[in-house]
Design an enzyme around this catalytic site. Structure first.
Site, PDB file in Angstrom:
ATOM      1  CD  GLU A 763      16.108   4.732 -64.081  1.00 33.67           C
ATOM      2  OE1 GLU A 763      16.817   3.567 -64.704  1.00 33.67           O
ATOM      3  OE2 GLU A 763      15.402   5.303 -64.338  1.00 33.67           O
ATOM      4  CG  ASP A 764      15.274  -1.782 -63.538  1.00 31.97           C
ATOM      5  OD1 ASP A 764      14.105  -1.979 -63.254  1.00 31.97           O
ATOM      6  OD2 ASP A 764      15.710  -1.753 -64.571  1.00 31.97           O
ATOM      7  CB  ALA A 765      18.170   0.207 -56.923  1.00 29.38           C
TER       8      ALA A 765
END
Lengths: 1141, 361
Positions: A763-765
């Protein structure tokens, strides 16, 4: 493909056009983009604000004063006072006996005062029998930074530095009471132009025109259809007036003439109009007198002066000449011009009735005008000046009324002591943003905004912002949609998401907004170029073949039968600088009209003129420009480039590139990337990105932490975020260099590996390298201002600063006073721990007692210290002790925190790809490539497929090539370094052409099975940091009224179990949990309920029954108890009936 | 020797480089992987295969080959060199005066990152709560004041001419011996490894006065304690030409250009290409050759799985050649710790067993 034979080559190479062969490169004007920096040098990014303010301060203000230049007295008819001139000085210190009068903006920011200059008027007035001429200071006006009245204008970098000002700061804002305020550009529909619209559902066609004259009232006039008939509608009339009657009243008496002026010779228009003539006949209106009488009884009369009632026809004449279509001039009783204007509106309605395509688009940028600071200030000034003069008059009257005076009356004194209407009016309006001018029926809030100094770009972005007048709630898509006509004028990417989407816009890089240009010389020029006066023309002539109507700023002035020649000649005059370069002229073939516009607020931009297929700007010109012997203004003067406003632009044939010039081409774009604004211009390769990504980046670029100005350490802002090690991006754009983002950057070039790592990057971390953080990557400073006033109170007491109190017995000071020094202030550089006192202020206990008892010294004091509240320690950065304008001592303490990135901090690349830090990994665990390079950041590749940010990939490739070749690469929109060249550099340096490296896992030590896209990407740290958001609570404060936990992080509030969560628990049946969450842990309260009466008692006693017999104790939420009591207060009795008491 | 075998693909020794992926990255020479083959560790076999050779040594860096060990061992050395070989760095900063443009915290961070030339073996570790003693702490002073150079020539513009001390440099660190330190470090007094690191810039009137305390630490705690600028390895590249499909003569030069210079030798006359075995290590494995369709099948790219080309840059008191031995020492210490723990565990088991036995009795 087969290779061409020798003959074919010869054929192709044969010169066939101007001595050039097909394969010869078209000799283009290289580096014509250099015009852009030249343009920005003379015009600047915020020139529109500054120009507008300069126009107001130097020209417009004089016109306003000229229009209101006389003050007379009702008492003494011999007295008069006349303003002959007005001038705005330079900002100065409004204190007497000071050697250094000059006031710098930075001093104003620090001392919370206003950067303002005196308004000086020259007056003539009568004193007794003499006429006296003097100057007087009537107030102070806030001065726009870098305007012609500002000290910063035209200063060198050294001089600016000595004034503690940043040379890259764009200016264009005001400093009012220490805060920087911007007057946003306001978008409006153009004035004095006819707009035709249809309502297809109701079948209504209407032409409307908002009239606005200088200093006059604004009013809107409509010509509408109603049941197939046409009427004139205006606010000042009770009912709609049949158009034929209106025209008759305007002096067009004969039906034949009316028909000619409206429908002309076109049969279909005639048929459609005929009923209107019948209507007039039906109402028995045949003559002008009858028409005036008809209108006169329907005109709203608002007469202030009580006098004899005027006949109806006079009322009608008055309304027709001054209120209806007020902008069309009426000379004496010659209504011909106005009649033709009304007829023209009618004709436009007829045209739209006949062909529904003949309507105007109100979203078309050419129909918009932008209102800038100058215009708004002019209105404000006019209003304040009129108020000032009325006040002046009444106070003069008051003096003159006195029968016997000891001295001769001198109006100059009255003038000086006439309060500070102007000063306070300006300050109030700008600092609150409320423009409420009753006189002009203007009631606007939120006109000004505090300049956002989050980053350099956010400040710049704010200066180019345009806010629309449309309400945000309306669910119409028209005004929000991208308009084809905004090409090159307004940035297609830079708009917020959500409710203001498409309503708040930003100017493109080359946009300029015009200011008013005098109209009369233009009209005179038009006549000299051979147009015929409109008032001499009949309908047959006006609508005759090849006849074009010439409009100047919406008013019809004449006719021409040679439209192309007229337009060409007019343009030639403009290119020869005989008229202002901002006057536009264009032909509208649908309306058979030529429009000349010289009004302010039009959006325009420069373009290269193309003549006979050749651009007028040649390589020689560019060379001169490069040498510095030619400026942009020279280009304008020589007629090489010219400004086109939206209307004229849409009447031109503009080539995007030089090789696409065809014989019909009239203009050539200077550079295609100027369609983007300053903020969108930071994105490298934006033309490879999915469009919304660019929009996201425009919003995020404003939150990036970086450098905000060269004077950032001399500023004390409420909240300032600074990057410790900002870097200019590896992949630049031309825009970046033009706006100075490379000098005040907000981000760092992180080495990025695009790979999956550990699962903490979903999730885009992002994964960050701990060693990079140790070495300073992403480190930032947060500076927060804490201010306090050392007040003097009316009762003679005053606040004071005291040293740290000593314990009476031990002689020790408390730990929280550790850093307070003898002057009561914390030492600069000291560390402030949570709970520490940094300003030990004490206030008198009777501060609010306004009785003066003369014993100020003996008053007891109470502590009112400033304590540090953040959960993390900080350092004292600066302490400022100064006094404000009203002699209160002001203490500002700047406290600094230095933060290294931590888990949950937000980062973003320049492609709308934001992510939070998910894991911080030791260097030895990170993957490494053959050179031993370890990434600073690992980004999950799943961020790419759905986002389609190809620009980011190219940025990496170009960045990597730049690193290897030791050069900065360009990612300018519609240009920039080519992927092919970048790959070649990579290959030359022994890397894979694709940018993918072979990595070795830092954990296993084995090579990775996939190649990893690896290289530098410019990453921005955003202002959202975990430290400012983390919040948890076990127990804590409660609200007084309901005894429930408080709300919000700032009040150490609880986390709410809301209705939806409650529903879940109910659905699940977790009753005990519900009870615990909603009552026990919240606001449980023991009440005594009487079983006899059902009311609440206390201490086991029911005060209603006067007994304690049946009183039971039970636990309810305090809020419920409160509700019962409130119900009882409104005479509703809730009774508690218990089942098993 | 592993080089120059010229043999075809051997999945037991080679990592295969394909155009879009890498294959056979993991070693397979362990017991039980191949049926009927014994791969248990054997000292004789190991000594026969093992090979360590320094290729290049300079004052700051070393390049050496480590051959015949598993990736896990090579990686352990790399990791230890980065994170666990101790060095001395400045940990505490006591600022008395800092009027420079750089604020205390940032200046402290910069000072911390200065590599200090002092043998960490002579300093004890200072654990949390320990008192600072002359055994575990080195003290430096930083006292720089900038002033105008009165002797500057007229019209001079360079900062170095106009001002005295316009930069705070790492060479401004002054070691203050404590207790017995003066004798212990007499021969080689502690100082910054690199004297030219700019810590801050000053202008006349500005000054920095600080006391700095340096302690011993390891790189996993903070990057400033890491003794290396980089410590990494790569595998030896191998280029294998296919004898059945020779490189077309006309594109021989292009073929050679796909590799690092010197890797491919092109015979000028015949246009034949051959791999220059001794230059193979120069190749960067850019996979460029796999991109061109005309070379398809002509060549195979590989890397030798147990041939590690180490590159270590020292940025500390250690001479670069000392870093590997130091790492080996630390690894041995770890092994000793594990052995001890294992033996203790075994002992425990035995006593437990005997106890069990006693109980069942």
């Amino acid at each position: 493909m087969e290779t061409p034979t020798e003959e074919e080559w010869a054929q192709i190479n044969k010169p066939n056009w101007r001595g050039l062969g097909l394969t010869d490169p078209v000799k283009s004007v290289e580096d014509k983009w250099l015009l852009l920096p030249a343009f920005l040098k003379t015009k600047g990014l915020v020139k529109q604000h500054i120009d507008s303010f300069n126009f107001f301060v130097n020209t417009d203000i004089k016109n306003i004063v000229k229009a209101n230049n006389k003050v007379t007295s009702d008492i003494d008819p011999k007295f008069w006072l006349k303003y002959t001139d007005i001038n705005i000085g330079f900002p100065d210190r409004n204190e007497s006996g000071i050697s250094q009068k000059r006031l710098t903006p930075n001093e104003c920011r620090l001392r919370d005062i206003t950067y303002s200059a005196p308004i000086v008027v020259t007056i003539q007035y009568t004193r007794g029998k003499n006429i006296i001429k003097r100057t007087a200071n009537i107030g102070r006006m806030p001065i726009m930074l870098r305007s012609s009245k500002c000290y910063l204008t035209g200063r060198s970098e050294d001089e600016l530095a000595s004034m503690k000002e940043c040379p890259l700061d764009p200016g264009g804002y005001f400093v009012v009471k220490g805060t920087e305020k911007v007057i946003l550009v306001q978008e409006q529909l153009s004035k004095n132009r006819i707009i035709v619209e249809t309502d297809t559902t109701k079948g209504i066609v209407q032409a409307s025109c908002t009239s606005s004259t200088h200093g006059g009232l604004k009013s809107k006039t409509y010509v509408v259809t109603k049941k197939g008939k046409i009427y004139l509608r205006h606010n000042s009339c009770h009912e709609d007036i049949p158009i034929a009657i209106a025209l008759k009243a305007l002096g067009v008496q004969s039906d034949k003439e009316i028909l000619l002026l409206t429908a002309g010779t076109t049969d279909s228009y005639k048929d459609a109009f005929a009923t209107n003539l019948e209507e007039a006949a039906k109402l028995a209106v045949y003559t002008r007198q009858q028409a005036l009488d008809y209108i006169g009884v329907r005109v709203k009369i608002n007469r202030r002066v009580i006098g004899p009632r005027r006949p109806a026809w006079e009322e009608a004449l008055e309304a027709l000449s001054t209120i209806i279509l007020a902008h069309v001039p009426v000379n004496g009783l010659d209504f011909r011009g106005k009649a033709i204007f009304v007829a023209m509106m009618t004709r436009r309605v007829l045209m739209a009735m006949d062909d529904e395509k003949m309507v105007d688009d109100r979203d078309y940028v050419g129909n918009k005008r932008l209102e800038l600071a100058g215009q708004l200030l002019a209105l404000l000034f006019e209003d304040l000046f009129k108020t000032y003069n009325t006040n002046l008059k009444s106070s003069i009257d008051k003096v003159l009324k006195k029968p016997s005076r000891t001295t001769e009356f001198d109006a100059h004194n009255t003038l000086l002591f006439n309060g500070d209407i102007l000063t306070s009016g300006f300050v109030r309006a700008i600092s609150t943003g409320n423009w409420s001018l009753k006189r002009f029926k203007m009631e606007r809030a939120g006109v000004t905004h505090v300049l956002s100094r989050l980053s350099f770009i956010s400040a710049l972005g704010m200066m180019t912002r345009i806010s629309s007048q449309f309400e945000k709630t309306r669910k119409v898509s028209g005004p929000r949609a991208l308009q084809p006509s905004q090409w090159g004028m307004l940035c297609p990417s830079d708009t917020p998401e959500g409710e203001a989407c498409g309503l708040v816009k930003n100017l493109a890089l080359m946009t300029h907004i015009t200011t008013d240009v005098e109209e009369e010389p233009i009209v005179r020029l038009a006549f000299m170029l051979g147009i015929e006066d409109i008032s001499q023309a009949t309908g047959a002539e006006i609508y005759g073949p090849n006849t074009f109507v010439v409009n100047v700023n919406g008013t019809i002035v004449g006719l021409t039968r040679h439209a192309p020649r007229f337009v060409a000649q007019f343009r030639r005059m403009r290119r020869a600088s005989r008229v202002s370069e901002f006057v536009s002229v264009y032909t509208n073939h649908h309306h058979k009209a030529i429009h000349i516009a010289s009004d302010g607020g039009r959006i325009c931009r420069p373009m290269i003129i193309v003549d006979k297929g050749r651009p007028r700007v040649t390589a020689q010109h560019v060379a001169l420009l490069r040498k510095g012997s030619m400026s942009f203004d020279d280009f304008l003067k020589k007629g090489l480039v010219e400004y086109l406003d939206v209307n004229e632009e849409n009447d031109s044939y503009i080539a995007l590139y030089e090789d696409s010039i065809v014989p019909l081409t009239t203009h050539l774009e200077i550079e295609p990337f100027t369609i983007l604004g300053a903020v969108a211009g930071l994105i490298p390769y934006p033309h490879h990105n999915q469009s919304p990504r660019n929009t996201y980046q425009c919003a995020m670029g404003k939150q990036a932490i970086g450098a905000i100005g060269y004077n950032q350490f001399n500023r004390i802002d409420t909240l300032l975020y600074l990057s410790v090690y900002p870097q200019q991006p590896m992949v630049k754009t031309k825009t970046i260099e033009l706006v100075g983002y490379d000098k005040l950057p907000a981000g760092q070039n992180a080495t990025v590996a695009v790979m999956s790592y550990s699962g903490y990057d979903i999730e885009d971390a992002l994964i960050l390298n701990k060693a990079s953080l140790d070495r300073g990557y992403g480190r930032c400073q947060v500076l927060r201002k804490n201010a306090t006033l050392i007040r003097k109170y009316p009762n003679g007491t005053y606040d004071r600063l005291a040293d740290a109190p000593k314990d009476e017995y031990t002689g020790q000071t408390q730990k929280k006073y550790d850093i307070v020094q003898l002057d009561g202030l914390a030492g600069v550089g000291e560390r402030v721990d949570p709970g520490d006192v940094y300003v030990n202020k004490q206030s008198p206990t009777n501060a609010n007692d306004n009785t003066f008892n003369g014993q100020a010294a003996s008053v007891p004091f109470k502590n009112a210290p400033l304590t540090y509240k953040s959960p993390v320690a900080g350092n004292i950065d600066q302490i400022l002790i100064t006094d404000t304008e009203n002699d209160q001592t002001l203490i500002k303490v700047l406290i600094r925190q230095t933060r290294r990135p931590e888990l949950g901090d937000k980062f973003s690349s320049r492609h709308g790809q934001k992510g939070v830090c998910g894991l911080i990994v030791n260097q030895e665990d990170m993957p490494f490539n053959d050179q031993g390079i370890v990434p600073d950041t690992i980004m999950n590749p799943h961020g790419f497929p759905s986002r389609m940010t190809v620009g980011k990939m190219i940025e990496l490739l170009a960045g990597k090539a730049g690193v290897l070749s030791g050069k900065l690469q360009y990612g300018t929109a519609f240009g920039g370094s080519k992927v092919e060249d970048m790959s070649r550099i990579l290959i030359e340096n022994g890397f894979s052409y694709s940018g993918k490296d072979m990595l070795t896992s830092g954990i296993t030590g084995e090579p990775m099975e996939a190649y990893v896209y690896f290289g530098p990407i410019y990453y921005q740290k955003l202002k959202h940091m975990v430290m400012d958001k983390m919040h948890a609570r076990a127990r804590g404060p409660r609200a007084t009224l309901t005894r429930q936990p408080t709300e919000g992080r700032s009040r150490e509030g609880g986390l709410r179990l809301g209705e939806m969560e409650r529903d879940c628990l109910i659905g699940y049946g977790a009753t005990q949990l519900l009870l615990e969450r909603l009552m026990i842990s919240s606001d449980k309260f023991e009440v005594n309920a009487c079983q006899e009466c059902g009311l609440m008692g206390y201490n086991g006693w029911c005060s209603y029954c006067k007994s304690s017999k049946k009183v039971a104790s039970l636990t309810i939420p305090y809020a419920a108890k409160l509700l019962f009591q409130e119900l009882m207060a409104m005479n509703v009795v809730p009774r508690l009936v218990l089942d098993d008491a | 020797m592993a080089e120059g075998s010229g043999s075809l693909y051997d999945p037991r020794r080679h990592v295969r480089i394909l155009s879009e992926r890498v294959r056979d990255v993991s070693s397979v020479d362990y017991p039980g992987h191949f049926p009927g083959e014994d791969h248990s560790w054997d000292l004789a076999k190991f000594t026969e295969n093992f090979h360590l050779e320094v290729q290049r040594l300079s004052q700051r860096s070393v390049e050496f080959d480590l051959v015949g060990v598993d990736a896990s061992i090579a990686n352990a050395f790399r990791r230890i060199m980065i994170a666990e070989v101790p060095t001395v760095a400045i940990e505490s900063v006591y600022a008395w005066d800092n009027t420079s443009i750089i604020v205390d915290e940032v200046l402290s961070q910069r000072i911390g990152l200065i590599p200090i030339h002092v043998d960490p073996r002579r300093i004890d570790v200072k654990s949390e709560g320990d008192e600072s003693t002359d055994r575990n702490t080195l003290v430096f002073n930083l006292d720089v004041r900038c002033s105008r150079n009165t002797k500057a020539k007229r019209g001079a513009t360079a900062d170095s001419e106009l001002y005295i001390n316009h930069e705070v440099l790492s060479s401004h660190l002054q070691w203050v011996p404590q207790g017995e330190q003066a004798e212990v470090f007499e021969a080689d007094p502690p100082r910054a490894t690199n004297p030219n690191i700019v810590l801050a810039k000053l202008r006349p009137g500005q000054a920095v006065k600080m006391e700095l305390h340096a302690v011993r630490g390891v790189g996993k705690d903070h990057a400033k304690f890491s003794p290396v600028a980089t410590a990494s390895y790569r595998l030896l590249p191998l280029v294998v030409l296919n004898p059945d499909k020779p490189v077309p003569k006309e594109s021989a030069e292009k073929f050679a250009a796909c590799f690092a210079p010197g890797v491919i030798h092109v015979d000028k006359r015949s246009g034949k290409v051959r791999v220059e075995e001794k230059n193979l290590r120069k190749d960067t494995v850019s996979r460029e050759v796999l991109r061109h369709p005309e070379f398809e099948g002509c060549v195979e790219l590989k890397r030798i799985r147990d041939f590690f080309l180490f590159h270590v840059e020292s940025e500390s008191a250690y001479p670069p050649e000392d870093l590997l031995p130091e790492a080996i020492q630390i690894l041995r210490g770890k092994i000793a710790a594990i052995r001890q723990a294992t033996e203790a565990l075994l002992d425990e088991d035995q006593t437990m067993d005997s106890q069990d036995a006693m109980q069942t009795d």
